[in-house]
Motif scaffolding. Structure first.
Motif, PDB file in Angstrom:
ATOM      1  N   ARG A  73      20.036  32.379  12.407  1.00 36.01           N
ATOM      2  CA  ARG A  73      19.744  31.159  13.172  1.00 36.01           C
ATOM      3  C   ARG A  73      18.267  30.773  13.077  1.00 36.01           C
ATOM      4  O   ARG A  73      17.935  29.595  12.913  1.00 36.01           O
ATOM      5  CB  ARG A  73      20.130  31.357  14.639  1.00 36.01           C
ATOM      6  N   GLU A  88      15.210  20.288  31.635  1.00 40.59           N
ATOM      7  CA  GLU A  88      14.422  19.123  32.033  1.00 40.59           C
ATOM      8  C   GLU A  88      15.199  17.876  31.644  1.00 40.59           C
ATOM      9  O   GLU A  88      16.202  17.941  30.962  1.00 40.59           O
ATOM     10  CB  GLU A  88      13.086  19.107  31.305  1.00 40.59           C
ATOM     11  N   ASP A  94      15.634  40.724  34.942  1.00 41.86           N
ATOM     12  CA  ASP A  94      15.557  39.404  34.325  1.00 41.86           C
ATOM     13  C   ASP A  94      16.970  38.818  34.182  1.00 41.86           C
ATOM     14  O   ASP A  94      17.555  38.830  33.087  1.00 41.86           O
ATOM     15  CB  ASP A  94      14.886  39.534  32.950  1.00 41.86           C
ATOM     16  N   ARG A 153       3.572  33.697  33.558  1.00 38.56           N
ATOM     17  CA  ARG A 153       2.674  32.777  32.864  1.00 38.56           C
ATOM     18  C   ARG A 153       3.424  31.911  31.860  1.00 38.56           C
ATOM     19  O   ARG A 153       2.951  30.837  31.516  1.00 38.56           O
ATOM     20  CB  ARG A 153       1.592  33.583  32.138  1.00 38.56           C
ATOM     21  N   ASP A 154       4.538  32.404  31.389  1.00 38.99           N
ATOM     22  CA  ASP A 154       5.268  31.625  30.396  1.00 38.99           C
ATOM     23  C   ASP A 154       5.783  30.331  31.023  1.00 38.99           C
ATOM     24  O   ASP A 154       6.323  30.343  32.124  1.00 38.99           O
ATOM     25  CB  ASP A 154       6.458  32.428  29.844  1.00 38.99           C
ATOM     26  N   PRO A 155       5.622  29.222  30.331  1.00 37.65           N
ATOM     27  CA  PRO A 155       6.120  27.958  30.887  1.00 37.65           C
ATOM     28  C   PRO A 155       7.642  27.957  30.962  1.00 37.65           C
ATOM     29  O   PRO A 155       8.315  28.689  30.230  1.00 37.65           O
ATOM     30  CB  PRO A 155       5.616  26.915  29.885  1.00 37.65           C
ATOM     31  N   ALA A 156       8.171  27.133  31.869  1.00 35.80           N
ATOM     32  CA  ALA A 156       9.631  27.005  31.977  1.00 35.80           C
ATOM     33  C   ALA A 156      10.191  26.551  30.634  1.00 35.80           C
ATOM     34  O   ALA A 156       9.625  25.687  29.970  1.00 35.80           O
ATOM     35  CB  ALA A 156       9.977  25.995  33.056  1.00 35.80           C
ATOM     36  N   ARG A 157      11.297  27.166  30.274  1.00 38.81           N
ATOM     37  CA  ARG A 157      11.876  26.829  28.964  1.00 38.81           C
ATOM     38  C   ARG A 157      12.633  25.512  29.034  1.00 38.81           C
ATOM     39  O   ARG A 157      13.104  25.111  30.092  1.00 38.81           O
ATOM     40  CB  ARG A 157      12.802  27.947  28.503  1.00 38.81           C
ATOM     41  N   TRP A 158      12.816  24.933  27.904  1.00 38.55           N
ATOM     42  CA  TRP A 158      13.568  23.684  27.841  1.00 38.55           C
ATOM     43  C   TRP A 158      15.070  23.938  27.941  1.00 38.55           C
ATOM     44  O   TRP A 158      15.828  23.072  28.329  1.00 38.55           O
ATOM     45  CB  TRP A 158      13.243  22.937  26.537  1.00 38.55           C
ATOM     46  N   LEU A 159      15.506  25.104  27.511  1.00 40.66           N
ATOM     47  CA  LEU A 159      16.915  25.482  27.689  1.00 40.66           C
ATOM     48  C   LEU A 159      16.977  26.640  28.660  1.00 40.66           C
ATOM     49  O   LEU A 159      16.194  27.586  28.546  1.00 40.66           O
ATOM     50  CB  LEU A 159      17.538  25.922  26.353  1.00 40.66           C
ATOM     51  N   ASP A 160      17.912  26.565  29.601  1.00 42.87           N
ATOM     52  CA  ASP A 160      18.031  27.690  30.511  1.00 42.87           C
ATOM     53  C   ASP A 160      18.846  28.804  29.863  1.00 42.87           C
ATOM     54  O   ASP A 160      19.230  28.715  28.695  1.00 42.87           O
ATOM     55  CB  ASP A 160      18.625  27.246  31.861  1.00 42.87           C
ATOM     56  N   SER A 190       3.736  38.719  32.234  1.00 42.79           N
ATOM     57  CA  SER A 190       3.719  37.618  31.288  1.00 42.79           C
ATOM     58  C   SER A 190       4.799  36.593  31.636  1.00 42.79           C
ATOM     59  O   SER A 190       4.656  35.424  31.340  1.00 42.79           O
ATOM     60  CB  SER A 190       3.930  38.134  29.871  1.00 42.79           C
ATOM     61  N   GLU A 191       5.886  37.066  32.305  1.00 37.71           N
ATOM     62  CA  GLU A 191       6.980  36.161  32.618  1.00 37.71           C
ATOM     63  C   GLU A 191       6.489  35.011  33.490  1.00 37.71           C
ATOM     64  O   GLU A 191       6.928  33.891  33.369  1.00 37.71           O
ATOM     65  CB  GLU A 191       8.091  36.914  33.342  1.00 37.71           C
ATOM     66  N   ARG A 242      22.612  45.421  26.714  1.00 38.79           N
ATOM     67  CA  ARG A 242      21.355  44.679  26.877  1.00 38.79           C
ATOM     68  C   ARG A 242      21.436  43.769  28.099  1.00 38.79           C
ATOM     69  O   ARG A 242      20.505  43.670  28.891  1.00 38.79           O
ATOM     70  CB  ARG A 242      21.095  43.838  25.618  1.00 38.79           C
ATOM     71  N   TYR A 264       0.370  29.484  23.328  1.00 30.25           N
ATOM     72  CA  TYR A 264       0.636  28.528  24.415  1.00 30.25           C
ATOM     73  C   TYR A 264       0.244  27.120  23.980  1.00 30.25           C
ATOM     74  O   TYR A 264       0.962  26.148  24.220  1.00 30.25           O
ATOM     75  CB  TYR A 264      -0.157  28.903  25.676  1.00 30.25           C
ATOM     76  N   PRO A 279       4.367  36.631  24.843  1.00 30.14           N
ATOM     77  CA  PRO A 279       3.671  37.757  24.209  1.00 30.14           C
ATOM     78  C   PRO A 279       4.403  38.267  22.955  1.00 30.14           C
ATOM     79  O   PRO A 279       3.765  38.716  21.998  1.00 30.14           O
ATOM     80  CB  PRO A 279       3.645  38.830  25.305  1.00 30.14           C
ATOM     81  N   TYR A 321      10.194  30.518  20.832  1.00 31.98           N
ATOM     82  CA  TYR A 321      10.188  30.470  22.293  1.00 31.98           C
ATOM     83  C   TYR A 321      11.412  29.746  22.855  1.00 31.98           C
ATOM     84  O   TYR A 321      12.079  30.255  23.761  1.00 31.98           O
ATOM     85  CB  TYR A 321       8.907  29.786  22.777  1.00 31.98           C
ATOM     86  N   GLU A 322      11.714  28.589  22.309  1.00 32.73           N
ATOM     87  CA  GLU A 322      12.763  27.765  22.912  1.00 32.73           C
ATOM     88  C   GLU A 322      14.163  28.083  22.377  1.00 32.73           C
ATOM     89  O   GLU A 322      15.133  27.974  23.099  1.00 32.73           O
ATOM     90  CB  GLU A 322      12.479  26.273  22.677  1.00 32.73           C
ATOM     91  N   ILE A 323      14.267  28.425  21.119  1.00 29.77           N
ATOM     92  CA  ILE A 323      15.596  28.706  20.552  1.00 29.77           C
ATOM     93  C   ILE A 323      15.905  30.198  20.655  1.00 29.77           C
ATOM     94  O   ILE A 323      16.967  30.594  21.123  1.00 29.77           O
ATOM     95  CB  ILE A 323      15.674  28.282  19.068  1.00 29.77           C
ATOM     96  N   ARG A 376       5.867  20.587  21.819  1.00 23.59           N
ATOM     97  CA  ARG A 376       6.682  19.824  22.777  1.00 23.59           C
ATOM     98  C   ARG A 376       6.271  18.354  22.794  1.00 23.59           C
ATOM     99  O   ARG A 376       7.139  17.471  22.793  1.00 23.59           O
ATOM    100  CB  ARG A 376       6.526  20.428  24.179  1.00 23.59           C
ATOM    101  N   ALA A 400      20.532  25.786  19.234  1.00 25.05           N
ATOM    102  CA  ALA A 400      20.621  27.157  19.746  1.00 25.05           C
ATOM    103  C   ALA A 400      22.032  27.713  19.616  1.00 25.05           C
ATOM    104  O   ALA A 400      22.240  28.928  19.558  1.00 25.05           O
ATOM    105  CB  ALA A 400      20.181  27.185  21.209  1.00 25.05           C
ATOM    106  N   ARG A 422      17.804  36.512  31.312  1.00 27.55           N
ATOM    107  CA  ARG A 422      18.044  37.150  30.021  1.00 27.55           C
ATOM    108  C   ARG A 422      19.434  37.798  30.000  1.00 27.55           C
ATOM    109  O   ARG A 422      20.115  37.789  28.977  1.00 27.55           O
ATOM    110  CB  ARG A 422      16.962  38.203  29.753  1.00 27.55           C
TER     111      ARG A 422
END
Lengths: 186, 252
Positions: free
Chosen positions: A37, B19, B183, B5-12, B2-3, B175, A165, A151, A143-145, A172, B32, B186
């Motif tokens: 993928r 969004e 999480d 700080r990571d921005p909200a993802r576009w896909l849940d 780190s979780e 997993r 970042y 990190p 990150y998104e897919i 985006r 995806a 995940r």
């Protein structure tokens, strides 16, 4: 088409994986679909994705014995996949190839119309992703897919976290703009 | 760390756009979703040589000693390990004090999985569609359902041609299970991947229990309850039924 070295793989001696590591088969089973993928979203067309996926796992096969565990297995695999995808794009660019070759046989969903819609949506997505620069695209896709944490993305790419970042924000913005432009033309 | 700080993802975690992305969200979701199935991956493996192929291809349950020479991990060992992981995962799923369920863990889990396959074959269309769209199927007409059942049965025939892969299933569910506490997003994502890769797998009930728990952990109680009710309606005698009821009614 991508040149493959299937015969080489078949005949190559199997290096023993380092102690505690899964076998190539186990790695393939666990991560293979995700590697396939990520190759697709990084610009490898469906017609060549199987071949490039094989290249990735050939590299895994060769390098597994020397994997030292300084990164996680997952990020190590993604790093190999990104290098192969990058190499593929360079080769395709040199050949001035388009990415419209006949796709291989795929598992079709229960609803063919729905599958067709998804296929079109993926083609559109990939066209939008093509508008990004390579580095931003890699960060965005991981990150998104692939849903890696940032990190992990930084580890795969070998870039500072803050850089990643920044590239995600840029990706985006660019994608939204490209999508709006595409929508405006439609 | 780190979780946060990571921005909200576009896909849940369920692959839904988080969004107001408009069409872009749908495109991303489709991207995806593109995961090759087992048959496709086995075709790739077959070109990669013996190190990547299943030992004996269709004799995973045969436990032929040394059959996987060169792979570094004989398939029989992998299966045993995976089943052990499954048993551990199952025991972790069982509620505290549920000793009756624990004692029968592995056999019940297996027979429950087999029962699921039979039930899902009968209601294939609904199950397949729900995997993607959740509540959408509730509004389907009988005719639509009948048509889709036919399509799903045809797909089922194709899917059954794929070799079973309980080890890969359990790795994925392990997993998901391990992620539940720390999480749940995940965990939900891993359960979703399992649904996509193994729609008629041997551990669909285990997957559903994890999904329900993850939804509860994420505060999506209405969705969790909907899935729980559906699970209990389909599998009233499942070894997981008691656990699921307790999730929504913790009082003894």
């Amino acid at each position: 088409m991508v040149a493959t070295a299937r015969a080489m793989v078949t005949e190559a001696p199997t290096p023993a994986p380092a102690a505690g590591l899964p076998s190539p088969r186990e790695i393939f089973q666990e991560y293979g679909p995700y590697i396939w993928r990520v190759l697709r979203r990084l610009g490898v067309p469906e017609s060549d994705a199987d071949d490039v996926c094989q290249e990735v796992f050939m590299a895994v096969h060769k390098q597994l014995a020397s994997f030292e565990g300084r990164s996680s297995l997952r990020t190590w695999l993604y790093a190999i996949a990104l290098r192969r995808a990058s190499s593929y794009r360079r080769r395709a660019h040199r050949r001035h190839e388009t990415t419209t070759a006949t796709p291989p046989e795929q598992v079709v969903e229960d609803d063919p119309l729905r599958e067709l819609e998804k296929r079109r949506a993926r083609e559109t997505l990939d066209r939008l992703l093509d508008t990004l620069d390579d580095k931003s695209r890699e960060v965005f896709v991981l990150y998104e897919i692939e849903q890696l944490r940032m990190p992990e993305v930084a580890e795969v790419l070998g870039h500072p976290l803050q850089t990643c970042y920044g590239r995600l924000r840029q990706a985006r913005r660019d994608l939204k703009a490209a999508a709006q432009e595409l929508g405006g033309r439609a | 760390m780190s979780e946060q700080r990571d921005p909200a993802r576009w896909l849940d975690a369920e692959g839904q756009p988080t969004e107001e992305l408009g069409e872009l969200g749908e495109l991303l979701k489709a991207g995806a979703d593109e995961l090759p199935g087992e048959v496709h991956m086995e075709a790739i493996a077959s070109q990669l040589g013996p190190s990547f192929q299943a030992a004996g291809a269709t004799t995973a349950g045969g436990a032929s000693t040394g059959a996987a020479a060169g792979s570094g991990a004989p398939w029989s060992i992998l299966v045993v390990t995976a089943l052990a992981v499954g048993a551990i995962a199952w025991m972790m799923l069982a509620p505290e004090g549920d000793t009756g369920a624990r004692t029968g863990a592995a056999p019940e889990a297996e027979s429950a999985g087999q029962a699921e396959i039979e039930i899902e074959t009968e209601t294939g269309a609904e199950t397949g569609a729900e995997a993607e769209t959740g509540a959408e199927t509730e509004t389907k007409t009988a005719t639509e359902a009948e048509t889709e059942t036919k399509t799903a049965r045809e797909a089922e025939v194709a899917r059954r041609a794929a070799p079973p892969n309980p080890a890969a299933e359990l790795l994925l569910l392990d997993r998901a299970q391990r992620a539940l506490g720390s999480d749940p997003r995940r965990a939900l994502a891993a359960a979703r991947e399992h649904r996509r890769r193994f729609p008629r797998g041997q551990y669909v009930q285990e997957r559903e229990v994890i999904t329900i728990e993850a939804l509860i952990a994420l505060g999506r109680s209405a969705r969790a309850e909907h899935r729980a009710q559906r699970f209990l309606a389909r599998h009233p005698d499942s070894s997981y039924a008691r656990k699921i009821r307790k999730l929504f009614d913790p009082q003894p």
